[in-house]
Design an enzyme around this catalytic site. Structure first.
Site, mmCIF file in Angstrom:
data_model
loop_
_atom_site.group_PDB
_atom_site.id
_atom_site.type_symbol
_atom_site.label_atom_id
_atom_site.label_comp_id
_atom_site.label_asym_id
_atom_site.label_seq_id
_atom_site.Cartn_x
_atom_site.Cartn_y
_atom_site.Cartn_z
ATOM 1 N N LYS A 185 0.856 -1.170 0.000
ATOM 2 C CA LYS A 185 0.000 0.000 0.000
ATOM 3 C C LYS A 185 0.896 1.226 0.000
ATOM 4 O O LYS A 185 1.645 1.471 0.942
ATOM 5 C CB LYS A 185 -0.874 -0.005 1.238
ATOM 6 C CG LYS A 185 -1.745 1.209 1.375
ATOM 7 C CD LYS A 185 -2.707 1.037 2.515
ATOM 8 C CE LYS A 185 -3.573 2.261 2.663
ATOM 9 N NZ LYS A 185 -4.523 2.106 3.764
ATOM 10 N N ARG A 195 -10.688 9.845 1.735
ATOM 11 C CA ARG A 195 -10.595 10.439 3.079
ATOM 12 C C ARG A 195 -11.740 11.404 3.317
ATOM 13 O O ARG A 195 -12.236 11.523 4.429
ATOM 14 C CB ARG A 195 -9.219 11.078 3.285
ATOM 15 C CG ARG A 195 -8.137 9.996 3.323
ATOM 16 C CD ARG A 195 -6.745 10.529 3.546
ATOM 17 N NE ARG A 195 -5.769 9.456 3.355
ATOM 18 C CZ ARG A 195 -4.471 9.641 3.153
ATOM 19 N NH1 ARG A 195 -3.981 10.864 3.127
ATOM 20 N NH2 ARG A 195 -3.669 8.612 2.992
ATOM 21 N N LYS A 208 0.862 9.813 5.953
ATOM 22 C CA LYS A 208 1.011 8.411 6.338
ATOM 23 C C LYS A 208 2.319 7.806 5.830
ATOM 24 O O LYS A 208 2.446 6.595 5.718
ATOM 25 C CB LYS A 208 -0.196 7.613 5.834
ATOM 26 C CG LYS A 208 -1.521 8.117 6.388
ATOM 27 C CD LYS A 208 -2.671 7.157 6.119
ATOM 28 C CE LYS A 208 -3.961 7.679 6.744
ATOM 29 N NZ LYS A 208 -5.087 6.743 6.567
ATOM 30 N N GLU A 224 7.368 -7.067 1.528
ATOM 31 C CA GLU A 224 6.119 -6.948 2.308
ATOM 32 C C GLU A 224 5.172 -8.098 1.987
ATOM 33 O O GLU A 224 4.530 -8.661 2.870
ATOM 34 C CB GLU A 224 5.408 -5.618 1.980
ATOM 35 C CG GLU A 224 6.141 -4.356 2.395
ATOM 36 C CD GLU A 224 5.863 -3.978 3.855
ATOM 37 O OE1 GLU A 224 5.144 -4.723 4.540
ATOM 38 O OE2 GLU A 224 6.401 -2.946 4.294
ATOM 39 N N LYS A 239 -2.233 -1.516 -4.041
ATOM 40 C CA LYS A 239 -3.045 -0.305 -4.002
ATOM 41 C C LYS A 239 -2.156 0.919 -4.001
ATOM 42 O O LYS A 239 -1.182 0.917 -3.248
ATOM 43 C CB LYS A 239 -3.884 -0.388 -2.735
ATOM 44 C CG LYS A 239 -4.570 0.849 -2.314
ATOM 45 C CD LYS A 239 -5.109 0.638 -0.941
ATOM 46 C CE LYS A 239 -5.698 1.942 -0.487
ATOM 47 N NZ LYS A 239 -6.112 1.898 0.875
ATOM 48 N N SER A 265 -10.031 5.607 -4.894
ATOM 49 C CA SER A 265 -10.957 6.716 -5.094
ATOM 50 C C SER A 265 -10.456 7.739 -6.112
ATOM 51 O O SER A 265 -11.217 8.187 -6.972
ATOM 52 C CB SER A 265 -11.233 7.399 -3.755
ATOM 53 O OG SER A 265 -10.026 7.807 -3.134
ATOM 54 N N TYR A 304 -14.999 1.184 -7.307
ATOM 55 C CA TYR A 304 -16.243 1.933 -7.148
ATOM 56 C C TYR A 304 -17.096 1.838 -8.417
ATOM 57 O O TYR A 304 -18.236 2.259 -8.427
ATOM 58 C CB TYR A 304 -15.927 3.404 -6.820
ATOM 59 C CG TYR A 304 -15.091 3.524 -5.564
ATOM 60 C CD1 TYR A 304 -15.686 3.446 -4.309
ATOM 61 C CD2 TYR A 304 -13.698 3.635 -5.619
ATOM 62 C CE1 TYR A 304 -14.928 3.503 -3.155
ATOM 63 C CE2 TYR A 304 -12.928 3.702 -4.472
ATOM 64 C CZ TYR A 304 -13.550 3.628 -3.242
ATOM 65 O OH TYR A 304 -12.788 3.667 -2.101
HETATM 66 C C1 PBG Z 1 -7.375 3.302 5.183
HETATM 67 C C2 PBG Z 1 -7.721 3.091 3.782
HETATM 68 C C3 PBG Z 1 -7.525 4.041 2.777
HETATM 69 C C4 PBG Z 1 -8.081 3.503 1.615
HETATM 70 C C5 PBG Z 1 -8.589 2.230 1.914
HETATM 71 N N1 PBG Z 1 -8.355 1.991 3.265
HETATM 72 C C6 PBG Z 1 -6.979 5.415 2.830
HETATM 73 C C7 PBG Z 1 -5.710 5.748 3.447
HETATM 74 O O1 PBG Z 1 -4.817 4.916 3.598
HETATM 75 O O2 PBG Z 1 -5.608 6.912 3.832
HETATM 76 C C8 PBG Z 1 -8.120 4.239 0.313
HETATM 77 C C9 PBG Z 1 -9.048 3.770 -0.694
HETATM 78 C C10 PBG Z 1 -9.384 4.742 -1.761
HETATM 79 O O3 PBG Z 1 -8.745 5.790 -1.937
HETATM 80 O O4 PBG Z 1 -10.337 4.439 -2.491
HETATM 81 N N2 PBG Z 1 -6.764 2.450 5.949
#
Ligand code: PBG
Length: 315
Positions: A185, A195, A208, A224, A239, A265, A304
């Site tokens: 990730k 968010r 983060k 990982e 992701k 997203s 989505y």
């Molecule tokens: C949080 C999480 C995030 C997403 C899925 N789970 C956001 C982040 O790490 O801030 C993002 C998914 C998206 O952008 O559609 N643990």
């Protein structure tokens, strides 16, 4: 090229079986609240989410991934609501399983929807602390699995969490609950609209980058993934999606494990916004992005667009 020939030589197929529908939920009744940065996506109250589960079943979408909107009042430093067996996620799981038990349900394991600082883990002296977070994550995963979630998906990126979660699930008799590890990730700008959707955007302090991966790294992703699989993950996830297709391909080649992609997203919003402006053909861009994940080697896609794509595929 003629259609028969195009079909005959086609190397990759996308089917409805490849789709996991990403969905946001919120308290209330009869609520379908638009999300400004994600046209066409709504925060659904539980009754509406149950209707969506029926829709997923009727469209043959195999699974739904749920994400809760939590307003500031329910957030605290420890993300306590994450382990409340009566929280929004758990109540939604019960209702959705009642309405459409055939549809698989997936839940994130991470504290960000519940913390007042918007981070995925516990924060001590301004730092996200790995080991103390693990116990809370294990408890959250058990609470979710007991409520009916079939897949728990640790998205927090703490080290060692998959092993701790697997053990906690097994101790609780939840051997059949699957773990999909957000193994790779990346610390990405493409999570922006998400968010907003879960109410973390205003809350999030800092970024983060101390626990999510550097977009410049690929070998690290392999390390990982190896760890998460060794700790008992049933499958792994990459992701975001489109900017990281090389990672998907590498995982497919280096590990004999199912790999999923999260079309996040920001990826959705880009296609949607350009489509709405008439700058690209939204339907074609959507289908092209999804087949690209399959071509790269993904078993499936969290998206989505699932409902629209399923409709398109059934034509
Ligand atoms: C949080 C999480 C995030 C997403 C899925 N789970 C956001 C982040 O790490 O801030 C993002 C998914 C998206 O952008 O559609 N643990």
């Amino acid at each position: 090229m003629r259609d028969w020939s195009r079909r005959l030589y086609e190397e990759t197929q996308l089917s409805v079986n490849d789709l996991i529908w990403a969905m946001f939920i919120i308290e209330g009744k009869g609520v379908r609240e638009p999300i400004a940065a994600m046209p066409g996506v709504y925060r659904l109250s539980i009754d509406e989410a149950a209707k969506a589960a029926v829709k997923a079943r009727d469209l043959s979408i195999p699974a739904i991934a749920l994400f809760p909107y939590t307003d500031a009042g329910l957030r605290d430093a420890k993300g306590s609501e994450a382990v409340n067996p009566d929280n929004l996620m758990c109540r939604a799981a019960h209702a959705m399983k009642d309405a459409a038990p055939e549809v698989g349900l997936m839940a994130d394991v991470a504290l960000d929807p519940y913390t007042d600082h918007g981070h995925d883990g516990l924060m001590i002296d301004g730092e996200i602390v790995n080991d103390a977070t693990l116990d809370v994550l294990a408890e959250q995963a058990v609470v979710e699995a007991r409520a009916g979630f079939d897949i728990v998906a640790p998205s927090d990126m703490m080290d060692g969490r998959v092993g701790v979660i697997r053990k906690a699930l097994d101790v609780d008799g939840l051997q059949n609950t699957q773990i999909m590890a957000y193994a790779a990730k990346y610390a990405s700008a493409f999570y922006g609209p998400f968010r907003e959707a879960i109410g973390s955007a205003g809350a999030l302090k800092g970024d983060k980058r101390t626990y999510q991966m550097n977009p410049a790294n690929s070998d690290e992703a392999m390390r990982e993934i190896a760890l998460d699989l060794a700790e008992g993950a049933d499958c792994v996830m990459i992701k975001p999606g489109m900017p990281y297709l090389d990672i998907v391909r590498r995982v497919k080649e280096e590990f004999n494990a199912p790999v999923f992609v999260y079309q996040v997203s920001g990826e959705y919003s880009m296609i949607k916004a350009a489509g709405q402006n008439g700058w690209i053909d939204e339907r074609r861009a959507m289908m092209e992005s999804l087949i690209a994940f399959k071509r790269a080697g993904a078993n499936g896609v969290i998206t989505y667009f699932a409902e629209d794509a399923a409709k398109e595929l059934s034509k």
